[in-house]
Design a protein around this motif. Structure first.
Motif, PDB file in Angstrom:
ATOM      1  N   UNK A 130       0.811  -1.218   0.000  1.00 28.69           N
ATOM      2  CA  UNK A 130       0.000   0.000   0.000  1.00 28.69           C
ATOM      3  C   UNK A 130       0.844   1.267   0.000  1.00 28.69           C
ATOM      4  N   UNK A 135      -2.460   3.293  -2.483  1.00 29.25           N
ATOM      5  CA  UNK A 135      -3.577   2.395  -2.190  1.00 29.25           C
ATOM      6  C   UNK A 135      -4.374   2.034  -3.433  1.00 29.25           C
ATOM      7  N   UNK A 136      -4.495   2.963  -4.359  1.00 28.98           N
ATOM      8  CA  UNK A 136      -5.287   2.702  -5.556  1.00 28.98           C
ATOM      9  C   UNK A 136      -4.725   1.542  -6.382  1.00 28.98           C
ATOM     10  N   UNK A 139      -4.898  -1.732  -4.597  1.00 23.96           N
ATOM     11  CA  UNK A 139      -6.231  -2.326  -4.628  1.00 23.96           C
ATOM     12  C   UNK A 139      -6.539  -2.966  -5.974  1.00 23.96           C
TER      13      UNK A 139
ATOM     14  N   UNK B 127      -1.708   3.292   6.076  1.00 29.19           N
ATOM     15  CA  UNK B 127      -0.944   2.998   4.864  1.00 29.19           C
ATOM     16  C   UNK B 127       0.553   2.930   5.110  1.00 29.19           C
ATOM     17  N   UNK B 186     -10.448   1.701   4.795  1.00 29.78           N
ATOM     18  CA  UNK B 186      -9.697   2.161   3.636  1.00 29.78           C
ATOM     19  C   UNK B 186     -10.562   2.144   2.380  1.00 29.78           C
TER      20      UNK B 186
END
Lengths: 240, 240
Positions: A130, A135-136, A139, B127, B186
């Motif tokens: 992450x 995070x994008x 994911x 994060x 998140x």
DNA sequence: TCGACTCACATACCGCGAGTACGTACCCAG
DNA sequence: CTGGGTACGTACTCGCGGTATGTGAGTCGA
């Protein structure tokens, strides 16, 4: 040290027609880079691993690295993807042979707890994924590999009850279980007795699923959209 | 830009006896550094934030920074600790007034989901915390702040049933819920409709707790040590 | 078979940023 | 007012990610 990796310069397949000699060499060095990077990233972490150390371990120079990858982050991404894919395959393999949803869930849980205890998965995927990828991107990657497995398991378990529920809610449950097992897996790995800790996690999650089962038997409906029904905790439910 | 922060050079308390003028100034600049660092770390991340940018924002030099902190990581740790403490306080505040365990759990859940949606907590604690601090230090910090709240809630809820269970198992359940809510939080934050997503998470966890309730009513025992009883999923439990 | 072309690297270099050594002004005790 | 210590500021080093460019070994068409 670190001269054991990438010693095989000549690939194993002798006469693949469409693949030239140079392409084989190229692929070999690329794999060597990813191999060494995975090892160093796992042991020292992303920030503490220099590109010089990686190219030295792979016995090439930075020119080679930047020929194959656009930069350090891209290399990490390649490592991440491979670790993720391997993990996903391991889990899927464990899922085969289980037709019953509950049995499948147990097998998947055990497989996940095993995967999560591998140093490479812990460090690269859970801990630094992450942070390094953002995070994008993290994911996105998870969505089509390990998380997909969790989602599938959750789907089969939840639809095994009399319920059928919406995709959003399924995703939410999957997220919850995924996060639960990731976090629990982390603490398992750093526990004094990892085996016992893993056993406890397994037991705890099995207990949660058992609760689902109980609710299904009682005919309690799964929550729907959550928009118009302010679903609350069972404050005055049964006992006490 | 970034000249709005840390403009108050003179502290507010006029005549505190034991505190000298210099100490006030010192504490003020230290706070300014942490303030600016928190802001930049939150928006740009740890790696992408240079110390030059931080000291420029706080209108000091690196000499000042290295006088107060041993390095970049120590500064991050200070920021982390403050964000964590604030979050913990927020949650504890939300817990006051709820005596009933289930009600308390709901309040705590809502508070946690609110906290987890704050950019600073997401970025710094969830994060980048594990990556920058390392999992061990990260866990130590969490253990005595936000996680402690979760643990307390889980304890009160689980002991509200007829069960009483071991500390290890409690920790395990707390870890599971903590990880579940972190991960879910998140995804909530990055969802298209965060409010609806938060509602779904709340509903899902409430449902899980409802399952606990159902099991408690049935007199199903909570699992014990997990050493000698190979607790499994209820394969042939009730239906099907 | 033999050149030209290209690919898969190697080499040399740059700039940024964390950390350090050291200088200095200011406050406070005596 | 004077010595000392604190709270910084200044100037520098060095490691590291990234880049620009050279080069030699494949490859391929004629």
């Amino acid at each position: 040290m670190a001269k054991s990796t990438a010693s095989k310069l000549v690939p194993k397949v002798p006469g693949v027609p469409g693949v030239s000699r140079r392409q084989q060499y190229s692929a070999s060095t690329k794999r060597a880079l990813v191999d060494v990077a995975e090892e160093l990233f796992t042991t020292n972490g992303y920030a503490a691993t220099s590109l010089d150390a990686i190219v030295a371990g792979a016995r090439v120079t930075k020119g080679a690295l930047y020929h194959h990858f656009s930069g350090k982050q891209a290399l990490f991404e390649a490592v991440f993807e491979r670790v993720e894919t391997d993990a996903s395959k391991t889990i899927q393999k464990a899922l085969r042979g289980s037709k019953d949803p509950w049995e499948k869930a147990l097998a998947g849980l055990q497989a996940f707890l095993a995967v999560v205890r591998e140093p490479s998965y812990r460090r690269i995927v859970i801990q630094e994924g992450p942070s390094v990828l953002g995070y994008e991107r993290y994911r996105e990657q998870e969505e089509r590999s390990t998380f997909a497995n969790v989602l599938e398991i959750v789907r089969s378990v939840l639809s095994a009850g009399t319920w059928e529920l919406e995709e959003d809610m399924l995703q939410t449950f999957a997220r919850i279980f995924f996060g639960a097992m990731s976090s629990a897996g982390e603490s398992v790995s750093s526990a004094d007795d990892p085996v016992a800790a893993a056993q406890r996690v397994e037991t705890a999650i099995a207990f949660i699923l058992q609760g689902f089962q109980a609710l299904a038997d009682q005919g309690v409906p799964l929550p729907g959209t959550g928009a118009d029904e302010p679903q609350q905790l069972p404050e005055a439910a049964a006992d006490d």
